[in-house]
Design a protein around this motif. Structure first.
Motif: not given
Length: 554
Positions: A63-68, A78-82, A128-131, A142-143
């Motif tokens: 799961e860590q590698a998935a987040c990385y 330009g579409r950061p991590l959700i 939408e707010k998270a993105v 964002c989570y």
């Protein structure tokens, strides 16, 4: 029934869809194109639903590698991590449900936005707010928490109102008066320096910053992930004289670079006590950290750089190319490069770091992504392996996190396959760093990603032991009591991890073997490869002008 597949004779107004499908459609509407994860109850259905809509799902092994991987895609696109996490069913809260944990509250410490929709109908607006939160202002993760019972719960299609894709981030510009002061400060500098950070790369400011460098004849220094915003081989790049440039500059412009540990906090003795910083950053809270800036330019880095260029268009100015400052920098660059080349030219075996990297640099494709992690492996690799394009360098960065390498490489390879088929990813790992996420080699092979893994193997963390010393040491007692904590098993054949899953593996001990294996790996586009490069276990960096931030007695 699910989706829009209606049974014969059914009423369209009663068409049902699952919570998983609502999540998938909400993500698609917000222009999310990639998903990384590990499926299991209750999120498997979400992955399946996203695939049906054309979102690429990459199943990882950790799961860590998935987040990385997802964070790296965010940087590249330009579409950061959700982060979407499954939680226990609402009806079981406070009962000790399976994996019950206050996830929303915990994630608020580490994310820009953390929420749990209270109904399936609320999912589109929460996503939408998270993105939007992730890409506005300073980008960040964002989570979104999804109760397990939402995933398969059916709702009426007509009850769901999807939000339009959020608008691109607004472009903010610095105060005109502050830009004028910054330009005046640069004009009067005796020993100016530009520092190009990750923020400049993220802001796509490469064209405006390069124009500023070339128009005003200024020296520049990239931070690790600022490499390539202007090519490392540009004549104004003073990366080979990094310490001297930082130590003697009197005016420094920070383009999206923070005065954190990577830049030694902006404090003496690494800097002049009276150095003047011009800080360009999109985040107001970052301005003034550790050192009070002479000028603070709050805004989009590309837009602010264009504002500076306007000042130098009105009143043209160039820093003298034959100045004493340029002479100091060039002399130091020349001596440092000579010292590195001397180390690289050594014929003794096992090889040292510099020998390895100079041979790799000779064959490095100009447009490749370079991913790196490790201690000496990453630090020395930064100085030798060049980047010519922006956003093509990914490494452990601000937090120095080990284990990011393979996730980052997978992300870069997935994006490369979509945008530029034939582009390669070179992932340079220390043997210790490789151990953090080595099982992702199976992920690389499963998706047949264009990655060449280089494991620079010194049998340890920082340093190791050769195989004869290791065997002699074990005669004196159990490894748990006699083996130094920094040692790993010597002569480990990491290349077999790659061949176990169908990729190509190479075990190399000489420059000739390294050259041949790298040439073959780059030529073979049909499968990934891993080159296990044995180096001198006690190999270190060349002598540094300053100690590492935290000193050790080892």
């Amino acid at each position: 029934m699910s989706g829009n597949n209606l049974a014969e004779g059914s009423n369209p107004s009663e068409a049902q869809m699952s919570g998983a499908e609502v999540i998938a459609q909400s993500l698609k509407t917000q222009d999310v194109n990639y998903m990384f994860g590990i499926v299991g109850i209750p999120v498997t259905e979400i992955a399946l639903a996203t695939q049906k809509l054309g979102i690429r799902y990459v199943g990882m092994r950790n799961e860590q590698a998935a987040c990385y991987a997802a964070s790296a895609v965010g940087y590249l696109t330009g579409r950061p991590l959700i982060v979407i996490g499954g939680s226990s069913e609402r009806s079981q809260e406070t009962m000790g449900a399976f994996q019950e944990f206050p996830q929303v509250e915990a994630c608020r410490l580490y994310s820009k936005f953390s929420a749990r929709p209270d109904s399936i109908e609320a999912i589109p607006s929460v996503i939408e707010k998270a993105v939007r939160s992730s890409i506005y202002g300073r980008p960040g993760a964002c989570y979104v928490d999804i109760p397990a019972d939402f995933v398969n719960l059916q709702v009426n299609v007509n009850s769901i109102k999807y939000m339009e894709c959020c608008l691109p981030p607004p472009i903010c510009m610095a105060e005109t008066s502050a830009v004028y002061v910054a330009a005046s400060l640069l004009r009067n500098a005796k020993q100016p320096l530009l520092i190009i950070g990750k923020g400049a790369a993220y802001a796509h400011a490469e064209h405006s910053i390069r124009k500023l460098v070339e128009q005003c004849k200024l020296p520049f220094l990239p931070t690790p992930m600022g490499k390539g915003v202007i090519p490392d081989n540009h004549p104004n790049c003073v990366g080979a004289a990094r310490s001297r440039a930082l130590q003697l500059a009197d005016v420094i412009v920070l383009f999206g670079a923070r005065l954190n540990w990577i830049l030694h906090f902006g404090l003496p003795p690494r800097y002049q006590p009276d150095v003047k910083f011009i800080q360009v950053d999109i985040c107001a809270e970052e301005l003034g950290n550790n050192v009070r800036p002479a000028v603070a330019l709050l805004g989009d880095i590309n837009a602010v750089t264009q504002q500076l260029l306007e000042q130098f268009d009105k009143i043209p100015w160039q820093y003298p190319p034959e100045s004493k400052w340029w002479k100091i920098l060039r002399e130091k660059m020349k001596s440092n490069e000579a010292a590195s080349k001397e180390l690289a030219s050594q014929k003794s075996l096992p090889m040292n770091y510099y020998t390895v990297f100079y041979h790799v640099q000779e064959q490095l494709p100009r447009d490749c992504f370079v991913v790196s992690e490790g201690a000496n492996t990453m630090d020395i690799g930064r100085t030798v392996l060049q980047n010519c394009l922006p956003r093509h360098r990914l490494d452990a960065g601000t937090f120095g996190t080990m284990g990011v390498g393979l996730g980052f490489a997978i992300a870069a390879a997935v994006v490369a396959k979509d945008r530029n088929p034939g582009q390669r990813v070179i992932c340079v790992e220390g043997d210790s760093a490789f151990g953090f996420s080595g099982m992702e080699v199976e992920t690389i092979c499963r998706y047949n990603l264009p990655i060449v893994l280089l494991v620079v193997n010194n049998n340890g963390i920082y340093q190791g032991l050769d195989i004869d010393t290791w065997k002699d040491m074990l005669k004196s007692g159990d490894a748990t009591t006699v083996a130094p904590p920094v040692c790993l098993l010597p002569h480990s054949h990491y290349e077999h991890v790659m061949t176990a899953f169908g990729g190509k593996g190479y075990f190399v001990q000489t420059p000739e073997e390294l050259q041949k294996s790298l040439r073959q790996s780059l030529a073979d586009m049909t499968k990934p490869s891993l080159i296990n490069i044995m180096i001198e276990p006690q190999a270190m960096r060349k002598a540094q002008d300053f100690h590492w931030l935290t000193r050790s007695k080892i």
